[in-house]
Motif scaffolding. Structure first.
Motif, PDB file in Angstrom:
ATOM      1  N   ARG A   2      -4.864  -2.541 -11.108  1.00  0.00           N
ATOM      2  CA  ARG A   2      -4.259  -2.956  -9.834  1.00  0.00           C
ATOM      3  C   ARG A   2      -5.115  -4.001  -9.140  1.00  0.00           C
ATOM      4  O   ARG A   2      -6.341  -3.983  -9.258  1.00  0.00           O
ATOM      5  N   ILE A   3      -4.479  -4.883  -8.405  1.00  0.00           N
ATOM      6  CA  ILE A   3      -5.201  -5.821  -7.556  1.00  0.00           C
ATOM      7  C   ILE A   3      -5.324  -5.145  -6.190  1.00  0.00           C
ATOM      8  O   ILE A   3      -4.322  -4.904  -5.517  1.00  0.00           O
ATOM      9  N   HIS A   6      -5.702  -9.127  -2.559  1.00  0.00           N
ATOM     10  CA  HIS A   6      -5.530 -10.490  -3.049  1.00  0.00           C
ATOM     11  C   HIS A   6      -5.955 -11.454  -1.945  1.00  0.00           C
ATOM     12  O   HIS A   6      -5.604 -11.248  -0.781  1.00  0.00           O
ATOM     13  N   PRO A   7      -6.734 -12.521  -2.290  1.00  0.00           N
ATOM     14  CA  PRO A   7      -7.245 -13.403  -1.236  1.00  0.00           C
ATOM     15  C   PRO A   7      -6.154 -14.106  -0.411  1.00  0.00           C
ATOM     16  O   PRO A   7      -6.398 -14.457   0.745  1.00  0.00           O
ATOM     17  N   ILE A   8      -4.984 -14.293  -0.973  1.00  0.00           N
ATOM     18  CA  ILE A   8      -3.911 -14.936  -0.213  1.00  0.00           C
ATOM     19  C   ILE A   8      -2.858 -13.926   0.223  1.00  0.00           C
ATOM     20  O   ILE A   8      -2.396 -13.931   1.365  1.00  0.00           O
ATOM     21  N   LEU A   9      -2.503 -13.021  -0.666  1.00  0.00           N
ATOM     22  CA  LEU A   9      -1.409 -12.088  -0.364  1.00  0.00           C
ATOM     23  C   LEU A   9      -1.884 -10.832   0.363  1.00  0.00           C
ATOM     24  O   LEU A   9      -1.062 -10.066   0.879  1.00  0.00           O
ATOM     25  N   GLY A  10      -3.209 -10.601   0.382  1.00  0.00           N
ATOM     26  CA  GLY A  10      -3.726  -9.407   1.049  1.00  0.00           C
ATOM     27  C   GLY A  10      -3.510  -8.159   0.219  1.00  0.00           C
ATOM     28  O   GLY A  10      -3.466  -8.216  -1.008  1.00  0.00           O
ATOM     29  N   VAL A  11      -3.364  -7.013   0.904  1.00  0.00           N
ATOM     30  CA  VAL A  11      -3.196  -5.766   0.166  1.00  0.00           C
ATOM     31  C   VAL A  11      -1.716  -5.525  -0.096  1.00  0.00           C
ATOM     32  O   VAL A  11      -0.850  -6.024   0.614  1.00  0.00           O
ATOM     33  N   ARG A  12      -1.481  -4.744  -1.140  1.00  0.00           N
ATOM     34  CA  ARG A  12      -0.104  -4.429  -1.510  1.00  0.00           C
ATOM     35  C   ARG A  12       0.577  -3.685  -0.357  1.00  0.00           C
ATOM     36  O   ARG A  12      -0.022  -2.799   0.243  1.00  0.00           O
ATOM     37  N   PRO A  13       1.840  -4.056  -0.054  1.00  0.00           N
ATOM     38  CA  PRO A  13       2.553  -3.305   0.979  1.00  0.00           C
ATOM     39  C   PRO A  13       2.550  -1.823   0.632  1.00  0.00           C
ATOM     40  O   PRO A  13       2.679  -1.460  -0.540  1.00  0.00           O
TER      41      PRO A  13
ATOM     42  N   ILE B  47       2.033 -18.754  -5.208  1.00  0.00           N
ATOM     43  CA  ILE B  47       1.217 -18.672  -3.992  1.00  0.00           C
ATOM     44  C   ILE B  47       0.680 -20.044  -3.624  1.00  0.00           C
ATOM     45  O   ILE B  47      -0.107 -20.200  -2.695  1.00  0.00           O
ATOM     46  N   ARG B  61       3.787 -22.109   1.456  1.00  0.00           N
ATOM     47  CA  ARG B  61       3.506 -21.711   0.084  1.00  0.00           C
ATOM     48  C   ARG B  61       4.820 -21.243  -0.536  1.00  0.00           C
ATOM     49  O   ARG B  61       5.757 -20.902   0.178  1.00  0.00           O
ATOM     50  N   TYR B  63       5.990 -18.487  -1.987  1.00  0.00           N
ATOM     51  CA  TYR B  63       6.596 -17.214  -1.600  1.00  0.00           C
ATOM     52  C   TYR B  63       7.024 -17.208  -0.133  1.00  0.00           C
ATOM     53  O   TYR B  63       8.028 -16.594   0.226  1.00  0.00           O
ATOM     54  N   TYR B 146       1.213  -6.835  -7.639  1.00  0.00           N
ATOM     55  CA  TYR B 146      -0.227  -6.561  -7.472  1.00  0.00           C
ATOM     56  C   TYR B 146      -0.824  -5.883  -8.709  1.00  0.00           C
ATOM     57  O   TYR B 146      -1.616  -4.952  -8.608  1.00  0.00           O
ATOM     58  N   VAL B 147      -0.415  -6.362  -9.875  1.00  0.00           N
ATOM     59  CA  VAL B 147      -0.958  -5.842 -11.132  1.00  0.00           C
ATOM     60  C   VAL B 147      -1.555  -7.011 -11.912  1.00  0.00           C
ATOM     61  O   VAL B 147      -0.939  -8.068 -12.020  1.00  0.00           O
ATOM     62  N   LEU B 148      -2.760  -6.822 -12.435  1.00  0.00           N
ATOM     63  CA  LEU B 148      -3.407  -7.875 -13.219  1.00  0.00           C
ATOM     64  C   LEU B 148      -2.886  -7.861 -14.658  1.00  0.00           C
ATOM     65  O   LEU B 148      -2.823  -6.793 -15.267  1.00  0.00           O
ATOM     66  N   ALA B 171      -8.136 -15.933  -8.794  1.00  0.00           N
ATOM     67  CA  ALA B 171      -7.989 -15.450  -7.417  1.00  0.00           C
ATOM     68  C   ALA B 171      -7.635 -13.968  -7.400  1.00  0.00           C
ATOM     69  O   ALA B 171      -8.076 -13.222  -6.523  1.00  0.00           O
ATOM     70  N   ALA B 172      -6.867 -13.536  -8.397  1.00  0.00           N
ATOM     71  CA  ALA B 172      -6.439 -12.135  -8.438  1.00  0.00           C
ATOM     72  C   ALA B 172      -7.525 -11.215  -8.984  1.00  0.00           C
ATOM     73  O   ALA B 172      -7.390  -9.995  -8.932  1.00  0.00           O
TER      74      ALA B 172
END
Lengths: 105, 402
Positions: A2-3, A6-13, B47, B61, B63, B146-148, B171-172
């Motif tokens: 799991r990420i 994320h530096p741009i998207l932030g944390v997962r909702p 992104i 961006r 999205y 949000y999965v690598l 970035a991820a």
């Protein structure tokens, strides 16, 4: 994997963590995420085997169009794993070939 | 014109949203159909700041721009249908749809196809192993879920999009441990899933390989409608011939955005405006056409992503039908001179993805062996279904028609 942030998207909702069974083993997943994402997050890259050669396949194009991204969910074969949202208690099996269509059951 | 004009827009990416919004005027009833759960197309997973955006999306961006588009759609009277696939386009502008409500047909006055692009893929040893995926798959995993894709990743591809993919992965939180400009000579291996990658020697341990080889226009539905095609050197494939209103050779069928040939975001949006106004006979058409003329950007010729002569004999070119390169070479050797010929002899291109991936590769394999240039090659025949449809759903639709 799991990420976490994320530096741009932030944390997962926020989502509710649920348990699904994959080939008999429990894994944790988020309700509503595609089954394929839950599998990859748990480190499971193969989702099916091919009919004649038996070779394993995983998600390739990720848009839910190809037969490579099909798996068996709750006993139903040939389910699009990128398109199918996780539900608590779901039973997912690596699909063997064309899958079991249940004619003889 | 009397009565209501019914317009169906297929594809909810940037150009489709623009076309739908533009066409949504008094006297017009607009339905926007998209196969994903949300409108936005591939920009939904991007992104990056939009390169060359239309003015209204300056600074957005990818999205973000699609969230904006969805808000505009919510405030409109457009009938938005997600999780719905258009799997066929037949005579008299008959569209076959399959969505949450089941299978049905539509027969609108005008159809605007904004079906976007597919990704170019190219065979190499080990490319069918789990863990090998395309850039769009990797971006969907990272940016929607949000999965690598993996911790140690190899990226194959040249140019700005591949550079961006590498940046996205890093970035991820992934390490990009190998970067190859082309798939030529690349070999991947592993037991059950990809574990290593190499070019002539040293193996690098990886748990994912991502292909960032660029995009191909996907005008498959225009091809169902038998629209006339022409070869596009900028795209390396055939695209529908269109007039200045974005109308194909088939009356009432328009193509906008990447489906007609890959374009910048600004140009895709401008094409949407033109088709939206043209389909509704608007007085504002001339303004939209001049905006489109301003947005047009010349593109250099397409550069092939790999050398067809270097695909190893034993590697599968069609992953779904599992047809290896040697088998395709034999078919060409024994007289196949088109992608259709190869398909009939070998089954390559008969899988559920309908040859969209393999046509690009097979065309180049034919060129290498026969000297037939890509512009002279007869394009593959596109037949329904454009997407997977269950027989039970077809039966249901047949019953409804009766």
């Amino acid at each position: 994997m799991r990420i976490s942030k994320h530096p741009i998207l932030g944390v997962r909702p926020a989502g509710s963590a649920v348990s699904i069974t994959v080939d008999g083993e429990p894994i944790t997943a988020f309700e509503g995420e595609p089954v394929a994402a839950a599998l990859l997050a748990a480190g499971l890259r193969a989702v099916r085997t091919m009919p004649e050669t038996g070779e394993p396949r995983g998600v390739f194009t990720g848009v839910g169009r190809s037969t490579e991204e099909l798996g068996t969910v709750d006993g139903e074969a040939n389910v699009q794993l990128m398109r199918t949202p996780v539900r608590d208690g779901m039973v997912v099996d690596t699909q063997q070939g064309l899958g079991d269509w249940g004619e003889s059951s | 014109m009397s009565g209501t004009t019914q317009i169906v827009v297929v594809g909810g990416g940037l150009s489709g949203i623009m076309a739908a919004i533009t066409a949504s005027r008094p006297g017009a009833e607009v339905i926007l159909i998209d196969e994903q759960e949300q409108m936005g197309g591939w920009q939904r997973t991007s992104i990056q700041k939009i390169d060359n955006p239309p003015d209204v999306l300056e600074g957005y961006r990818g999205y973000d721009s699609t969230s904006y588009g969805r808000r505009v759609l919510e405030q409109s009277s457009i009938d938005c249908r997600n999780r719905s696939v258009v799997w066929g386009l037949f005579e008299d502008r008959t569209i076959a749809v399959h969505g949450p409500e089941g299978a049905y047909q539509l027969r609108p006055d005008k159809i605007i196809l904004a079906t976007g692009s597919t990704e170019i893929v190219w065979p190499f040893a080990g490319w069918t192993l789990p863990g090998v995926m395309t850039a769009r798959a990797a971006r969907a995993f990272m940016h929607l879920h949000y999965v690598l894709p993996g911790r140690r990743v190899a990226v194959i591809g040249r140019g700005a999009d591949a550079d961006q993919l590498q940046a996205d992965l890093e970035a991820a939180g992934a390490s990009v441990v190998s970067r190859f400009q082309t798939p030529d000579g690349v070999e991947a291996g592993g037991d059950g899933a990809v574990e290593w990658i190499s070019v002539e020697g040293e193996r690098e341990a990886v748990d994912a390989v991502v292909l960032a080889l660029g995009s191909l226009p996907d005008p498959e539905l225009a091809r169902h409608a038998m629209a006339d095609l022409e070869y596009s050197a900028a795209n390396g494939c055939h695209v529908p011939i269109r007039n200045a209103h974005m109308q194909t050779s088939v009356e009432g069928v328009y193509v906008v955005g990447d489906a007609g040939g890959c374009v910048t975001a600004a140009e895709a949006a401008a094409q949407g405006y033109v088709a939206g106004f043209a389909a509704t006979d608007s007085d504002e058409l001339a303004t939209a056409m001049s905006a489109l003329a301003d947005a047009v950007q010349a593109r250099g010729p397409h550069i092939d992503v790999g050398d067809a002569a270097r695909i190893p004999d034993e590697v599968q070119v069609d992953r779904e039908e599992q047809v290896i390169a040697a088998c395709i070479r034999d078919a060409i050797q024994s007289g196949a001179v088109s992608v259709n010929d190869v398909k009939r002899k070998t089954r390559a291109g008969m899988g559920a993805s309908q040859g969209r991936d393999t046509e690009y590769v097979i065309a180049r394999m034919i060129r290498v062996q026969t000297g037939i240039t890509l512009d002279q090659l007869v394009p593959m025949t596109a037949r329904p279904p454009a997407r997977l449809v269950a027989l039970a759903d077809l039966a249901q639709m047949a019953a409804a028609v009766d």
